[in-house]
Structure formats: C-alpha cells, structure tokens
Motif scaffolding. Structure first.
Motif, PDB file in Angstrom:
ATOM      1  N   CYS A 161       0.863  -1.179   0.000  1.00  0.00           N
ATOM      2  CA  CYS A 161       0.000   0.000   0.000  1.00  0.00           C
ATOM      3  C   CYS A 161       0.902   1.233   0.000  1.00  0.00           C
ATOM      4  N   SER A 163       0.263   4.102   0.818  1.00  0.00           N
ATOM      5  CA  SER A 163      -0.014   5.006   1.921  1.00  0.00           C
ATOM      6  C   SER A 163       0.468   4.451   3.268  1.00  0.00           C
ATOM      7  N   CYS A 164       0.124   3.180   3.601  1.00  0.00           N
ATOM      8  CA  CYS A 164       0.496   2.645   4.917  1.00  0.00           C
ATOM      9  C   CYS A 164       1.495   1.491   4.839  1.00  0.00           C
ATOM     10  N   CYS A 183      -4.452   0.025   0.001  1.00  0.00           N
ATOM     11  CA  CYS A 183      -5.225  -1.030   0.650  1.00  0.00           C
ATOM     12  C   CYS A 183      -6.654  -0.546   0.920  1.00  0.00           C
ATOM     13  N   CYS A 186      -6.977   2.452   3.404  1.00  0.00           N
ATOM     14  CA  CYS A 186      -6.537   3.777   2.955  1.00  0.00           C
ATOM     15  C   CYS A 186      -7.382   4.305   1.798  1.00  0.00           C
TER      16      CYS A 186
HETATM   17 ZN    ZN Z   1      -2.953   1.347   3.367  1.00  0.00          ZN
END
Ligand code: ZN
Length: 246
Positions: A161, A163-164, A183, A186
């Motif tokens: 992901c 973002s995370c 994901c 997010c």
């Molecule tokens: Zn994520």
C-alpha cells in the motif's frame, strides 16, 4: 575532446541558411543539442538525412555551452516502417515528444536509450498473426511509459500500500498522486483513486518486471489496454504537470 556516440533524433530545426540544430538522445551523454554546420550544403561529413526517429552515429565536441558542434553523422537505421504506418508513427512521435519535453539535457541514462531502441524495435516487429495483432502500437506506448516511469524513479508501487505500506493481496485501487495501489483501509481516505481491474493491475506488474523478449509475446484485451493507458496518462500528467501524450 572529440566523442563518438549513438543517438536518436528527437527534434530538428533549421538554423540560418545552411545549418541544422537537432535535439538528440544519445547512449552515453543522455539528451544533447547539437549543430550540424553546413548541413544543407551536402557536406560529406553528414551522410545521414537526420530524420526524426533515426538512429545515427555522431561525432561531436562536448562543451559547457548548450549547443555542441556535431562534426559527423552516419545513419544506422531510419526505421522506415514508420513512414508507411500512421498508427506506429503516432506512437513513436508520442514517445519522442515525451522524451524531448520531460528529460533535461546531459542527464545520462543508457537504460533510457535502450528503452527507446526496444520500443522502436517492438513497433517494427508488430505483425498481424492470423486475425490478432500481437502487440498493438498503443500497447507499445503503455510499455514505454511503465518502463520509463520505473527507470526514472517514479516506479509505480504495486506490492505494498503506497499510503500505509501494508502488503497488498488483490488490490485494485490506484492513487494517481502517490503512484501506487492502496489497501482497502486507505482507499476511503484518498480522493484521487482510480479503480483498476485485476487484469489491468497484473498487466502493469508484468510489464514492469519483464524484459522485452517476454513483453513481445504479450496479448492484452483492448479493454484492459484502455484501462492501463488511462491510468498511466493521469499518472504522468499529474507528475509532469502536463499531458505530453496527446
Ligand atoms: Zn494502506
């Protein structure tokens, strides 16, 4: 010191009565600009017509000023199939325009040089087998972009992901600004999500990780190709602040 290098002609324009200035993507020096003095006086030193798309061997004098003096130019290949196939010429034109407009001069990257060569070769090989075209010209543009973005450090992130960093399993939500898949957690927090089919994300992954011999045999349904093409366009338009592909 005098140098010899291979290069593709990206762009050219006339200078004064008899000379030519060309933007060239070379193997060792990256993009350069050079002047061919007396080009239109039929100098023997310039046996190449310096057509756009052509691959030539150049002899030139690198210096600090932007425009280098080109002393010799010999043609290696003129990719003449581009003259008789408009669809292929259009794709080659987009690739060359993209390189001309997004790459700074003297930013050497032999991988980009090889990428241009591989893409032109792929366009040339594009043959119709039975009723199916093996690699459509527009797919070559997608392949170019995926490889180019990867080589330039804009590698679209596919496994985690963006973002995370959570490991992704079967995600298909792509963040244009962040340049990767996100994901399910997010996904709802971001506003620039494009949803891609499973097939399209696999296709990007495959192209990113395979060399040209394998890509050559790739068959992708038109709908999937359109998806990949659309996401790449918005991704490049976002990161280069302009749509250089239209
Ligand atoms: Zn994520």
């Amino acid at each position: 010191m005098v140098q010899k290098d291979l290069g593709f002609v990206l762009k050219r324009y006339n200078f004064r009565e008899t000379s030519l200035i060309a933007s060239i993507y070379t193997e060792k020096f990256g993009k350069i600009r050079g002047i061919l003095k007396g080009f239109y006086t039929n100098k023997r030193e310039f046996s190449s017509p310096i057509d756009i798309f052509s691959l030539n061997e150049f002899v030139f004098y690198p210096k600090k000023s932007e425009i280098w003096l080109i002393a010799h130019a010999d043609i290696i290949s003129d990719y003449d199939f581009l003259r008789s196939d408009l669809a292929k010429a259009k794709v080659a034109g987009r690739i060359f325009n993209f390189i001309e407009r997004t790459i700074e001069i003297w930013d050497s990257n032999p991988y980009i040089f090889n990428l241009i060569k591989n893409c032109l070769d792929l366009l040339g090989k594009d043959i119709t087998v039975g009723a199916t075209r093996r690699v459509a010209p527009t797919l070559t543009l997608c392949i170019f972009l995926i490889k180019f973005l990867t080589l330039s450090g804009f590698k679209p992130e596919l496994n985690h992901c963006i973002s995370c960093q959570a490991l992704l399993k079967q995600e298909n939500a792509f963040s244009v600004a962040r340049g990767g898949f996100v994901c399910p957690q997010c996904r709802n927090k971001l506003s620039d999500i494009r949803v891609l089919s499973q097939q399209a994300s696999r296709c990007i992954n495959y192209i990113q990780n395979s060399d040209f011999d394998l890509i050559n045999r790739l068959q992708i349904p038109a709908k999937c190709q359109e998806e990949v093409s659309a996401v790449l366009r918005s991704f490049t338009a976002y990161h280069f602040e302009a749509d250089y592909l239209s």
